[in-house]
Scaffold this motif. Sequence first.
Motif, PDB file in Angstrom:
ATOM      1  N   ILE A  78     -75.691 -80.416  15.002  1.00  0.00           N
ATOM      2  CA  ILE A  78     -75.915 -81.336  16.177  1.00  0.00           C
ATOM      3  C   ILE A  78     -76.212 -82.690  15.975  1.00  0.00           C
ATOM      4  CG2 ILE A  78     -76.396 -79.533  17.820  1.00  0.00           C
ATOM      5  CD1 ILE A  78     -79.180 -80.641  18.010  1.00  0.00           C
ATOM      6  N   ASP A  79     -75.947 -83.925  16.784  1.00  0.00           N
ATOM      7  CA  ASP A  79     -76.444 -85.143  16.452  1.00  0.00           C
ATOM      8  C   ASP A  79     -77.836 -85.259  16.542  1.00  0.00           C
ATOM      9  OD1 ASP A  79     -73.888 -86.164  16.245  1.00  0.00           O
ATOM     10  OD2 ASP A  79     -73.748 -86.903  18.384  1.00  0.00           O
ATOM     11  N   TRP A  80     -78.469 -86.026  15.450  1.00  0.00           N
ATOM     12  CA  TRP A  80     -79.990 -86.708  15.566  1.00  0.00           C
ATOM     13  C   TRP A  80     -79.973 -88.018  15.673  1.00  0.00           C
ATOM     14  CZ3 TRP A  80     -84.169 -83.737  13.096  1.00  0.00           C
ATOM     15  CH2 TRP A  80     -84.390 -82.396  13.241  1.00  0.00           C
ATOM     16  N   ALA A  81     -81.071 -88.353  15.830  1.00  0.00           N
ATOM     17  CA  ALA A  81     -81.355 -89.963  16.055  1.00  0.00           C
ATOM     18  C   ALA A  81     -82.797 -90.213  15.380  1.00  0.00           C
ATOM     19  CB  ALA A  81     -81.076 -90.287  17.578  1.00  0.00           C
ATOM     20  N   VAL A  82     -83.036 -91.493  15.452  1.00  0.00           N
ATOM     21  CA  VAL A  82     -84.357 -92.023  15.147  1.00  0.00           C
ATOM     22  C   VAL A  82     -85.100 -92.266  16.152  1.00  0.00           C
ATOM     23  CG1 VAL A  82     -85.853 -93.630  13.804  1.00  0.00           C
ATOM     24  CG2 VAL A  82     -83.620 -92.691  12.524  1.00  0.00           C
ATOM     25  N   TYR A  83     -86.185 -91.763  16.357  1.00  0.00           N
ATOM     26  CA  TYR A  83     -87.273 -92.272  17.508  1.00  0.00           C
ATOM     27  C   TYR A  83     -88.499 -93.020  16.980  1.00  0.00           C
ATOM     28  CZ  TYR A  83     -84.062 -88.881  20.215  1.00  0.00           C
ATOM     29  OH  TYR A  83     -82.898 -88.502  20.753  1.00  0.00           O
ATOM     30  N   ARG A  84     -88.728 -93.866  17.877  1.00  0.00           N
ATOM     31  CA  ARG A  84     -90.248 -94.561  18.046  1.00  0.00           C
ATOM     32  C   ARG A  84     -91.078 -93.861  18.987  1.00  0.00           C
ATOM     33  NH1 ARG A  84     -94.135 -97.054  15.079  1.00  0.00           N
ATOM     34  NH2 ARG A  84     -95.526 -98.371  16.429  1.00  0.00           N
ATOM     35  N   VAL A  85     -92.298 -93.237  18.465  1.00  0.00           N
ATOM     36  CA  VAL A  85     -93.062 -92.459  19.282  1.00  0.00           C
ATOM     37  C   VAL A  85     -94.592 -93.317  19.205  1.00  0.00           C
ATOM     38  CG1 VAL A  85     -94.165 -90.253  19.681  1.00  0.00           C
ATOM     39  CG2 VAL A  85     -91.792 -90.302  18.762  1.00  0.00           C
ATOM     40  N   GLU A  86     -95.088 -93.358  20.543  1.00  0.00           N
ATOM     41  CA  GLU A  86     -96.159 -94.139  20.553  1.00  0.00           C
ATOM     42  C   GLU A  86     -97.152 -93.440  21.453  1.00  0.00           C
ATOM     43  OE1 GLU A  86     -94.455 -98.739  19.687  1.00  0.00           O
ATOM     44  OE2 GLU A  86     -94.441 -97.722  21.672  1.00  0.00           O
ATOM     45  N   ARG A  87     -98.478 -93.290  21.090  1.00  0.00           N
ATOM     46  CA  ARG A  87     -99.581 -92.508  22.133  1.00  0.00           C
ATOM     47  C   ARG A  87    -100.673 -93.364  22.212  1.00  0.00           C
ATOM     48  NH1 ARG A  87     -97.355 -88.167  19.519  1.00  0.00           N
ATOM     49  NH2 ARG A  87     -96.217 -86.693  20.749  1.00  0.00           N
ATOM     50  N   ILE A  88    -101.197 -93.410  23.390  1.00  0.00           N
ATOM     51  CA  ILE A  88    -102.480 -94.304  23.644  1.00  0.00           C
ATOM     52  C   ILE A  88    -103.549 -93.131  24.083  1.00  0.00           C
ATOM     53  CG2 ILE A  88    -103.648 -95.749  25.094  1.00  0.00           C
ATOM     54  CD1 ILE A  88    -100.960 -97.278  25.120  1.00  0.00           C
ATOM     55  N   TYR A  89    -104.575 -92.899  23.585  1.00  0.00           N
ATOM     56  CA  TYR A  89    -105.843 -92.203  23.807  1.00  0.00           C
ATOM     57  C   TYR A  89    -106.889 -92.906  24.398  1.00  0.00           C
ATOM     58  CZ  TYR A  89    -103.280 -88.936  20.632  1.00  0.00           C
ATOM     59  OH  TYR A  89    -102.280 -88.155  19.977  1.00  0.00           O
ATOM     60  N   GLN A  90    -106.972 -92.648  25.705  1.00  0.00           N
ATOM     61  CA  GLN A  90    -108.157 -93.477  26.174  1.00  0.00           C
ATOM     62  C   GLN A  90    -109.116 -92.472  26.947  1.00  0.00           C
ATOM     63  OE1 GLN A  90    -106.337 -96.298  28.961  1.00  0.00           O
ATOM     64  NE2 GLN A  90    -108.162 -97.786  28.529  1.00  0.00           N
ATOM     65  N   SER A 110    -101.210 -91.183  26.983  1.00  0.00           N
ATOM     66  CA  SER A 110     -99.965 -91.545  27.652  1.00  0.00           C
ATOM     67  C   SER A 110     -99.065 -91.803  26.185  1.00  0.00           C
ATOM     68  CB  SER A 110    -100.240 -93.111  28.077  1.00  0.00           C
ATOM     69  OG  SER A 110    -101.186 -93.126  29.237  1.00  0.00           O
ATOM     70  N   ARG A 111     -97.919 -91.592  26.723  1.00  0.00           N
ATOM     71  CA  ARG A 111     -96.910 -91.621  25.508  1.00  0.00           C
ATOM     72  C   ARG A 111     -95.562 -92.383  25.953  1.00  0.00           C
ATOM     73  NH1 ARG A 111     -93.412 -86.161  23.654  1.00  0.00           N
ATOM     74  NH2 ARG A 111     -92.463 -86.541  25.456  1.00  0.00           N
ATOM     75  N   ARG A 112     -95.084 -93.028  24.921  1.00  0.00           N
ATOM     76  CA  ARG A 112     -93.815 -93.741  25.169  1.00  0.00           C
ATOM     77  C   ARG A 112     -92.851 -93.403  23.959  1.00  0.00           C
ATOM     78  NH1 ARG A 112     -94.093 -99.893  25.504  1.00  0.00           N
ATOM     79  NH2 ARG A 112     -95.093 -99.874  23.619  1.00  0.00           N
ATOM     80  N   VAL A 113     -91.794 -92.763  24.497  1.00  0.00           N
ATOM     81  CA  VAL A 113     -90.678 -92.429  23.478  1.00  0.00           C
ATOM     82  C   VAL A 113     -89.247 -93.153  23.549  1.00  0.00           C
ATOM     83  CG1 VAL A 113     -89.112 -90.420  22.659  1.00  0.00           C
ATOM     84  CG2 VAL A 113     -91.402 -89.810  23.466  1.00  0.00           C
ATOM     85  N   THR A 114     -88.820 -93.780  22.333  1.00  0.00           N
ATOM     86  CA  THR A 114     -87.819 -94.662  22.554  1.00  0.00           C
ATOM     87  C   THR A 114     -86.799 -94.242  21.510  1.00  0.00           C
ATOM     88  OG1 THR A 114     -89.257 -96.591  23.349  1.00  0.00           O
ATOM     89  CG2 THR A 114     -87.088 -97.203  22.588  1.00  0.00           C
ATOM     90  N   LYS A 115     -85.559 -93.995  21.852  1.00  0.00           N
ATOM     91  CA  LYS A 115     -84.577 -93.957  20.744  1.00  0.00           C
ATOM     92  C   LYS A 115     -84.269 -95.296  20.509  1.00  0.00           C
ATOM     93  CE  LYS A 115     -81.371 -90.967  21.440  1.00  0.00           C
ATOM     94  NZ  LYS A 115     -80.335 -90.348  22.209  1.00  0.00           N
TER      95      LYS A 115
END
Length: 375
Positions: free
Chosen positions: A267-279, A284-289
């Motif tokens: 299957i197709d893959w991609a590169v993702y940017r994953v960011e998490r904030i621990y407060q 909280s999480r942000r996922v961006t292809k």
Amino acid sequence: MIHVLNFGMGVDSAAILLSWLHNPHNRPFSSFNELLLITAQTGNEHQSTKRLVEAHILPLLRQHQIRFVQVAKAGHSKRDGYTVLSDTHNPQICHIEGDYTLGHSLKIAGTSQPVSGAHTCAMKFKGVVIDQWITDHLSGEAIGPYLGYAKGEEKRSAKCADYPCMGSDYRFPLQEWGWDRETCVNYIREKTGAEWLKSACVFCPFCKPEQAGQRWESEPEAGLYALVLEAAALALNPRMKLFASRSAWEVAPQAVKELAASHLDSIDWAVYRVERIYQGRQISRRVTKVSAPMPRRAADAQVSVIAKQRGCTCDTSDLTYTRVYDYHRNPDESLTCEGFWVAAPGFIQDKVHRPNYFEQTWQEATGKVKQLSLV
């Protein structure tokens, strides 16, 4: 008035139904015209459950002309409502295909159902859907719902008081009769000759890992689905094993692992940017292809390029995924973050909750403007 049995297709609710069918003195109603079964289909039930229901339950419903309603979540939001898969006194098919499925929801989010905390999957994909149907069709007429909580599950049934009841009140026949799970299993065997299996999604984290592996051996496609779902979750979060202490890959039969590995490579893959904030306790999480779809090896190579461009080293703690961190969480700080690039299956969708809040807090935690470009 209509007595509503939440028929989950598993041991407990099957035992209730069979007891009502075979023991008139156990029935809270005088006629089967007063009984209604309702099932919320998540879309990811085992084929073995479908076979059991169609072989042993549906013929009895047809014989006694008992109304059986099958519903499913129609979309991601509660506002999307529900889909009626079947509403009949003559049921022929157990519609485990559902509509908007729990598995699809988890896959596009790149996560798996957490083991700890409330069973939000059951609430969103079963409880809410059934409540909506009862409200629309049996408002003021529903007695129950009757739930399959056995003797020994009193703590579990007590939690029902925290949720509004769309019928008259929640009722627990098995606890009234003093039936534990073993009693239910034996009773079903006596009445049907079948060894009833646990009703659960093919990727249910609340199953015992060894039992899940055994079911995947007889249902390889179920194991394939579970392993692919977990693979996406682990790519975005190396802590997101399907089970509390073990991953699905650790318990799956070798043939299923080979099937899943082949599928993931195809299957197709991609590169993702994953960011998490621990407060504090909040995460909280942000996922961006951040790339176009590409073969898995190409995605891995692209992450390696990012590492060289930024002077970072590829993470070596998990050899399954190519991952490059530029922010590591500091557990000693009340506000901290982590950020990385990773190659992952390409079906994961961008997602962030409260984007303005996230961006503001991310910049506060990092002191830097978010960078999404691969250039």
